[in-house]
Scaffold this active site. Structure first.
Site, short mmCIF file in Angstrom:
data_model
loop_
_atom_site.label_atom_id
_atom_site.label_comp_id
_atom_site.label_asym_id
_atom_site.label_seq_id
_atom_site.Cartn_x
_atom_site.Cartn_y
_atom_site.Cartn_z
N ASP A 1 0.87 -1.18 0.00
CA ASP A 1 0.00 0.00 0.00
C ASP A 1 0.91 1.23 0.00
O ASP A 1 2.11 1.13 0.25
CB ASP A 1 -0.89 -0.01 1.26
CG ASP A 1 -1.78 1.23 1.36
OD1 ASP A 1 -2.32 1.68 0.34
OD2 ASP A 1 -1.92 1.77 2.47
N SER A 2 0.30 2.39 -0.24
CA SER A 2 1.05 3.64 -0.13
C SER A 2 1.58 3.85 1.28
O SER A 2 2.46 4.67 1.49
CB SER A 2 0.13 4.82 -0.47
OG SER A 2 -0.91 4.89 0.49
N TYR B 1 -0.34 8.71 -1.65
CA TYR B 1 -0.27 8.64 -3.11
C TYR B 1 -1.29 9.59 -3.74
O TYR B 1 -1.11 10.03 -4.87
CB TYR B 1 -0.61 7.22 -3.59
CG TYR B 1 0.50 6.19 -3.53
CD1 TYR B 1 1.78 6.51 -3.08
CD2 TYR B 1 0.26 4.89 -3.94
CE1 TYR B 1 2.78 5.54 -3.03
CE2 TYR B 1 1.25 3.92 -3.91
CZ TYR B 1 2.50 4.25 -3.45
OH TYR B 1 3.48 3.28 -3.42
N GLY B 2 -2.38 9.84 -3.02
CA GLY B 2 -3.47 10.64 -3.58
C GLY B 2 -3.04 12.03 -4.04
O GLY B 2 -3.70 12.63 -4.90
N CYS C 1 -4.28 -1.06 -2.13
CA CYS C 1 -4.36 0.40 -2.24
C CYS C 1 -5.31 0.72 -3.40
O CYS C 1 -5.04 0.34 -4.54
CB CYS C 1 -2.97 0.96 -2.53
SG CYS C 1 -2.94 2.75 -2.76
N ASN C 2 -6.41 1.38 -3.08
CA ASN C 2 -7.36 1.73 -4.15
C ASN C 2 -6.75 2.69 -5.15
O ASN C 2 -7.00 2.61 -6.36
CB ASN C 2 -8.61 2.38 -3.53
CG ASN C 2 -9.45 1.38 -2.76
OD1 ASN C 2 -10.35 0.78 -3.30
ND2 ASN C 2 -9.14 1.19 -1.48
N THR C 3 -5.93 3.62 -4.65
CA THR C 3 -5.37 4.64 -5.51
C THR C 3 -4.37 4.03 -6.49
O THR C 3 -4.41 4.32 -7.70
CB THR C 3 -4.71 5.74 -4.65
OG1 THR C 3 -5.66 6.16 -3.66
CG2 THR C 3 -4.29 6.93 -5.48
N GLU D 1 -1.61 7.43 9.01
CA GLU D 1 -0.15 7.23 8.96
C GLU D 1 0.49 7.59 10.30
O GLU D 1 1.54 7.07 10.65
CB GLU D 1 0.48 8.07 7.85
CG GLU D 1 0.22 7.54 6.44
CD GLU D 1 0.90 6.20 6.17
OE1 GLU D 1 2.10 6.07 6.42
OE2 GLU D 1 0.20 5.27 5.72
N CYS E 1 -10.91 3.45 0.69
CA CYS E 1 -9.46 3.63 0.87
C CYS E 1 -9.07 2.70 2.01
O CYS E 1 -9.77 2.65 3.03
CB CYS E 1 -9.16 5.09 1.23
SG CYS E 1 -7.47 5.36 1.83
N THR E 2 -7.98 1.97 1.82
CA THR E 2 -7.65 0.93 2.81
C THR E 2 -7.19 1.51 4.14
O THR E 2 -7.10 0.78 5.13
CB THR E 2 -6.59 -0.03 2.25
OG1 THR E 2 -5.44 0.72 1.83
CG2 THR E 2 -7.14 -0.81 1.08
N HIS E 3 -6.88 2.79 4.18
CA HIS E 3 -6.56 3.41 5.48
C HIS E 3 -7.81 3.56 6.35
O HIS E 3 -7.71 3.59 7.58
CB HIS E 3 -5.94 4.80 5.28
CG HIS E 3 -4.49 4.78 4.89
ND1 HIS E 3 -4.05 4.40 3.65
CD2 HIS E 3 -3.37 5.14 5.58
CE1 HIS E 3 -2.73 4.50 3.59
NE2 HIS E 3 -2.29 4.95 4.76
N1 DGL Z 1 -4.62 3.26 1.20
C1 DGL Z 1 -4.61 4.03 0.00
C2 DGL Z 1 -5.89 3.76 -0.81
O1 DGL Z 1 -6.53 2.75 -0.59
C3 DGL Z 1 -4.35 5.49 0.30
C4 DGL Z 1 -3.91 6.24 -0.89
C5 DGL Z 1 -3.06 7.43 -0.62
O2 DGL Z 1 -1.95 7.25 -0.09
O3 DGL Z 1 -3.49 8.54 -0.96
O4 DGL Z 1 -6.24 4.50 -1.70
#
Ligand code: DGL
Length: 280
Positions: free
Chosen positions: A14-15, A46-47, A77-79, A155, A187-189
């Site tokens: 993930d990011s 990452y967004g 990570c969805n992004t 984070e 978003c996985t966060h």
């Molecule tokens: N966990 C990431 C997701 O699912 C976060 C993306 C990011 O870092 O912006 O999109």
């Protein structure tokens, strides 16, 4: 497609630390599997990055995980999924499982006919989400709510702070005002914020996290290549972070729920660091 030893790890990235919510579901679904997790926290969120940058990070980390001998890859990570999944699938020699905001199950769950989707701006602006809304949103309203700042709070493992609550209240208020009875965590966060989200939305609103469905898909894709429980082989869950500095172990331990060692790699580094090799 490469078939590796069944005790080869499943690679998950993930990011940052958000993908631990997916790792947790994979561990629950597949308790005999060795797991190797990479948190690209040195580059989170990452967004805020452009698509080429995210695609480059996704390729670099996938390369690291393949060098470490993973038998399957989970893009938690969805992004990164919306930006990079087609390219990754084109060259990755092991099964790849990725994220998708749970708009389909939300459309089947809602009774009020209003669904709210929380995700990063990148994810919400993607053709994937447009396609899901066109397919499942014909008879319902789907409200897309970008949530800048939330990834950063997770984070820092600030899951219950006043600042996190304020952000969530701001993002949830328009959804609740519009009558949403179902909230998708896109978003996985965000699953780490589910208890606080529950406090804000109340008991009647459904909160949908796709992690368990993703873990079941990982199990399906592994097929015969699943590990079996073996008393002589302890199951290994290893963690790597690009956070730099020394905070990653504390944050990942807090979110994972037990004290774990984290191998820290330099944020700018894109080659395989010492100690991050194939296991077994
Ligand atoms: N966990 C990431 C997701 O699912 C976060 C993306 C990011 O870092 O912006 O999109």
């Amino acid at each position: 497609m490469t078939t590796l030893r069944d005790d080869a790890p499943i690679g998950v990235f993930d990011s940052g630390v958000g993908g631990l919510s997916v790792l947790r579901a994979i561990r629950d679904e597949l308790p005999a599997e060795n797991l190797l997790y990479v948190a690209d926290s040195g580059y989170a969120p990452y967004g805020d990055r452009d698509a080429d940058f995210i695609a480059d990070r996704a390729s670099t980390i996938t390369g690291l995980l393949l060098d470490a001998g993973v038998k399957a890859l989970v893009v938690a990570c969805n992004t990164a999924t919306v930006v990079a999944i087609a390219k990754l699938r084109a060259w990755c020699p092991v099964p790849v499982v990725a994220m998708e905001p749970a708009i389909k199950p939300a459309a089947q769950t809602t009774k009020s006919g209003v669904v709210g989707v929380l995700a990063t701006s990148q994810t919400l602006a993607s053709p994937n989400v447009a396609r899901l809304c066109a397919t499942y949103g014909q008879d319902i309203r789907i409200l897309l709510q970008p949530c800048p700042g939330l990834v950063e709070q997770v984070e820092k493992a600030e899951l219950r702070s006043e600042a996190t609550r304020e952000l969530l209240e701001r993002y949830l208020a328009p959804l609740l005002a519009a009558g949403a009875d179902t909230i998708v965590l896109g978003c996985t966060h965000y699953p780490f914020l589910a208890p606080l989200i529950r406090d804000i939305v109340g008991a009647e609103v459904a909160i949908i996290d796709p992690a368990t469905a993703v873990a079941k898909e990982v199990a399906r894709r592994l097929g015969d290549n699943r590990a079996s429980i073996c008393a002589e082989r302890p199951v290994e869950v290893r963690f790597v972070s690009s956070a730099g500095g020394s905070g990653a172990s504390a944050i990942i331990s807090a979110l994972w729920g037990s004290r774990v060692e984290v191998l820290e790699i330099e944020p700018q580094r894109s080659c395989q660091p010492t100690g991050f090799g194939a296991s077994g």
